[in-house]
Each structure stands twice: as structure tokens, then as C-alpha cells.
Enzyme design. Structure first.
Site, PDB file in Angstrom:
ATOM      1  N   ARG A 189       0.943  -1.618  -0.087  1.00 20.34           N
ATOM      2  CA  ARG A 189       0.246  -0.206  -0.094  1.00 20.34           C
ATOM      3  C   ARG A 189       1.102   1.996   0.244  1.00 20.34           C
ATOM      4  O   ARG A 189       0.354   2.100  -0.207  1.00 20.34           O
ATOM      5  CB  ARG A 189      -1.647   0.121   0.985  1.00 20.34           C
TER       6      ARG A 189
ATOM      7  N   TYR B   2     -16.869  15.673 -16.055  1.00 20.34           N
ATOM      8  CA  TYR B   2     -17.204  14.300 -16.207  1.00 20.34           C
ATOM      9  C   TYR B   2     -18.167  14.643 -14.951  1.00 20.34           C
ATOM     10  O   TYR B   2     -18.294  15.090 -13.989  1.00 20.34           O
ATOM     11  CB  TYR B   2     -16.218  13.275 -15.435  1.00 20.34           C
TER      12      TYR B   2
ATOM     13  N   ASP C  23      -8.151  18.700 -14.951  1.00 13.99           N
ATOM     14  CA  ASP C  23      -7.921  17.039 -15.143  1.00 13.99           C
ATOM     15  C   ASP C  23      -7.901  17.266 -16.731  1.00 13.99           C
ATOM     16  O   ASP C  23      -8.879  17.885 -17.746  1.00 13.99           O
ATOM     17  CB  ASP C  23      -9.943  16.807 -15.080  1.00 13.99           C
TER      18      ASP C  23
HETATM   19  C1  LIG Z   1     -13.569   8.618 -16.919  1.00 14.44           C
HETATM   20  C2  LIG Z   1     -12.940   9.556 -16.132  1.00 14.44           C
HETATM   21  C3  LIG Z   1     -13.140  10.240 -15.077  1.00 14.44           C
HETATM   22  C4  LIG Z   1     -13.116   8.924 -13.614  1.00 14.44           C
HETATM   23  O1  LIG Z   1     -12.782   8.150 -14.249  1.00 14.44           O
HETATM   24  P1  LIG Z   1     -12.264   6.479 -13.644  1.00 14.44           P
HETATM   25  O2  LIG Z   1     -11.017   5.972 -14.185  1.00 14.44           O
HETATM   26  O3  LIG Z   1     -13.686   6.311 -14.443  1.00 14.44           O
HETATM   27  O4  LIG Z   1     -12.650   6.347 -12.171  1.00 14.44           O
HETATM   28  C5  LIG Z   1     -12.853  11.719 -14.512  1.00 14.44           C
HETATM   29  N1  LIG Z   1     -12.633  12.926 -15.956  1.00 14.44           N
HETATM   30  C6  LIG Z   1     -12.400  12.122 -17.023  1.00 14.44           C
HETATM   31  C7  LIG Z   1     -12.041  13.191 -17.649  1.00 14.44           C
HETATM   32  C8  LIG Z   1     -12.639  10.981 -17.237  1.00 14.44           C
HETATM   33  O5  LIG Z   1     -13.622  10.898 -18.385  1.00 14.44           O
END
Ligand SMILES: *Cc1c(COP(=O)(O)O)cnc(C)c1O
Length: 380
Positions: free
Chosen positions: A51, A104, A176
């Protein structure tokens, strides 16, 4: 610095991602380290307990930090776990966070359903205009969360302008960058504090692993807090998932270059088709923020586009059903092309137009993709 490190530092991303991290002894490919615990005598080699650190994860984190030109990459078991870690380490009760109106749906749900119940105020704004964000800033604003290009409307935020604005007010910024990938955009270089990816998508690239990562620009408090959160909250990726992701990263540049080229072709084709009302793709000159996208993205605009099909929800869904190789499924970034009716996937808080379809373009031959779209649109 040894000569290999020196040599690598001058190499292209495509070369560096293959050779960063692993120092082969005899094996050329790193083995999977399934052991959860490691002998105390060699603590400098491993974290002692999986971990806290695992050889497969350590190499993955080195590769991801290199790809984003960041200081430290902290890997998580999913993109959502990575987003949650950022929110947990940056926000406390009484704080305010600004996030994009198009993002998202899991990010929106996490902020609105979980964090807003902890006395954290959340404001949703259209970030295509920097001024909208400026007017949403409050004395309690602690974090501006961006997503560019955004999911699913491919909205583009001027990352550098927002990072500059935030810095003046002592507000943290995170981006993101899942849709852009580290091939086309480097938010840390544009001034944000943290960049996040769902590695499930383009970095994984084969629709067979979940993962997420947060990368910091500097060493320091944020990096240490994220590392602490990773270890103590424990949402870490398994050694096998890290190994698969390391394998995926070797072909990342090749795959994503092709996906973006294909997405550009598909976007141009669909934008001229009479059955299509609108195409959202930052690479099209008709995109609302094409100029900003051109400035902050380099070499391509990613592998995702969205379209509005002329007509109603049922027309959009009928079109999906007529496709032969483009499959109807959620998620994105894999080598196979996928299409999804986004509103149906948004659960209890649907926000997308009912005729919106999101397309993740794979590495198939573009002529085959266009032939599939052409015949499925014939009866539209
Ligand atoms: C899919 C996605 C997420 C979430 O990711 P997971 O791996 O499904 O938890 C976050 N931001 C964007 C832009 C995504 O496309």
C-alpha cells in the site's frame, strides 16, 4: 547524473516513456511484484508494504511524472479516487470550490453529493470565459477545478489565464487533462498546481484497467499530502494494474497520435454531413474556443468528439444501433471506437442534450470508420 539519464533527458517523449523508471538487471520487462510485504533489510528499494509502495507502482509513477513534466506522480485505483484525493487534501469545511458546468459527471456528483454535505460550497461555471470564473471567486475560494477539453461537450478553458488569475488570489488550481492526454497538453507548464488523469482512458488505452493519477509541479506540501493520502486512505492500484499500465504506456504516443488523427478525420466528415446538427471537436476551426485550443494544445486535439444528431433522442439511439464496428458503450480512450448516448449515462442528474452522442475514436483505419458512419447515417 549517470550517462543514461543524461542521454534520456534529451530524448523525445516516445523514447523516454519506454526507458524511464525500470533499470533492467537481466529481465528486459519488469516482473509483476505480487508480494504485499518486503524484507526490512532493503527498505531503500521498496516501501516495505505494497500500500505504501510497490516496484510496479514506483516505475509507473516515474513514467507518469515524466510524461507531464511534473515533479511527482501519485497513482490511484481509479480516476475518481484521484479526484477525491485532490479534493480531500485541498479543501476543508468552510472552503469554496469552483468547477466547470461541463465536466465528467462523476466529478459533479462527488462535489454536489458528497463534498457539499461537508460544508464545502461548490459553484458551477462555464469556464470557456475566464471572466465567468473571476466573478465566481469568493473570499473562501480555495480551489479552481478545470477540465479541458471537457466531457462531453469538449469545452476548452484558457488554462494559463485561469492559473494566472488564481495565483494572484492565492487559490489552488487543478486540471483534469484526461481528454488531452500528456501528448497534447501540459497544464503544469501553463501554471496549474495539479494535473489529474483517469488512466483508465487513453493512458491505459485498452479498456481493461481502472486507474487515476495526480501529478504535482513541485516538491512540497501538496506532493507530501497527496502521498500521505494515497497511503493512508489506501485507494491504490494493484501491482498487476500498474504492470498493465506500464505496458500500455510504451505504445501511448503511437496509439494516441493515431486516435487524434482519426478523430480529426471523423470530425471533419461528420461536420459536413447533412444528418448532423453539430460537431464538438476542438480541432475544428468552427469550435467555439479553437484559438485557445490551438495555443495550449500541441500536435493534436485528442481522440474524443461529440455530435448532435438532427432530431430527437430516439433518432440518435437508432443511429447508434445501425453502426457495425463502432460499439455502443461508455468509457473512452481505448483502441476500439465507442459511441455513447451520454444523457442516458448521467443517472439522476442528466445535463447533456438528448440528441448528444459522444464518440471515442480508436485506431481502426479511418476509411472503415467513415464507411460505418456513412451507412448508419443513410436512413437518418
Ligand atoms: C472517466 C473519467 C474520469 C473518471 O475516471 P475513472 O477512472 O472512471 O474513475 C474523470 N474525468 C474524466 C474526464 C473522465 O473521462
Amino acid at each position: 547524473m549517470d550517462s543514461k539519464t543524461d542521454f534520456l533527458s534529451e530524448c523525445h517523449q516516445q523514447t523516454r516513456v519506454i526507458h524511464t523508471g525500470y533499470e533492467p538487471d537481466t529481465d528486459i520487462v519488469q516482473p509483476i511484484h505480487l508480494s504485499t510485504t518486503f524484507q526490512r533489510e532493503v527498505p531503500e528499494k521498496v516501501g516495505g508494504y505494497t500500500r505504501s509502495g510497490n516496484p510496479n507502482r514506483d516505475i509507473l509513477e516515474k513514467k507518469l511524472a515524466m510524461l507531464e513534466q511534473g515533479h511527482e506522480a501519485v497513482a490511484f485505483s481509479s480516476g475518481m479516487a484521484a479526484i477525491n484525493a485532490v479534493l480531500e487534501v485541498t479543501l476543508k469545511a468552510g472552503d469554496h470550490v469552483i468547477f466547470p458546468d461541463d465536466c465528467y459527471h462523476g466529478t459533479r456528483a462527488l462535489l454536489k453529493n458528497i463534498f457539499s454535505k461537508k460544508n464545502i460550497a461548490v459553484t458551477e461555471v462555464d469556464m470557456t470565459e475566464t471572466g465567468n470564473v473571476a466573478s465566481a471567486i469568493l473570499p473562501a475560494t480555495r480551489l479552481i477545478w478545470m477540465e479541458s477539453p471537457s466531457n462531453p461537450q469538449l469545452k476548452v478553458t484558457d488554462i494559463e489565464a485561469l492559473a494566472t488569475l488564481a495565483k494572484k488570489r492565492n487559490i489552488l488550481t487543478a486540471c483534469d487533462s484526461t481528454f488531452a492526454t500528456p501528448l497534447f497538453q501540459h497544464p503544469l507548464q501553463l501554471g496549474v498546481d495539479l494535473v489529474m488523469h483517469s488512466t483508465t482512458k487513453f493512458l491505459g488505452g485498452h479498456s481493461d484497467i481502472l486507474g487515476g493519477v495526480v501529478i504535482t509541479r513541485h516538491a512540497g506540501d501538496l506532493a507530501s499530502l497527496l502521498r500521505l493520502y494515497q497511503n493512508t486512505a489506501g485507494a491504490v492500484p494493484s501491482p498487476f494494474d500498474c504492470w498493465l499500465l506500464n505496458r500500455s504506456l510504451s505504445t501511448f504516443v503511437l496509439r494516441v497520435t493515431k486516435q487524434a488523427d482519426n478523430a480529426m478525420e471523423v470530425s471533419s466528415f461528420l461536420s459536413r454531413h447533412p444528418a448532423i446538427e453539430k460537431v464538438y471537436y476542438p480541432g475544428l476551426p468552427t469550435h467555439l474556443n479553437h484559438e485557445v485550443a490551438k495555443r495550449q494544445m500541441r500536435g493534436g486535439f485528442g481522440g474524443v468528439l461529440s455530435i448532435l444528431v438532427k432530431g430527437e433522442q430516439q433518432d440518435a439511439i437508432a443511429f447508434i444501433k445501425r453502426l457495425q464496428i463502432v460499439m455502443h458503450a461508455t468509457s473512452l480512450g481505448g483502441v476500439e471506437s465507442l459511441i455513447e448516448h451520454r444523457r442516458s449515462a448521467e443517472g439522476k442528474m442528466p445535463v447533456s442534450p438528448d440528441n448528444l452522442l459522444r464518440i471515442s475514436v480508436g485506431i481502426e483505419h479511418p476509411e472503415d470508420l467513415i464507411r460505418d458512419f456513412t451507412s448508419a447515417l443513410k436512413f437518418a
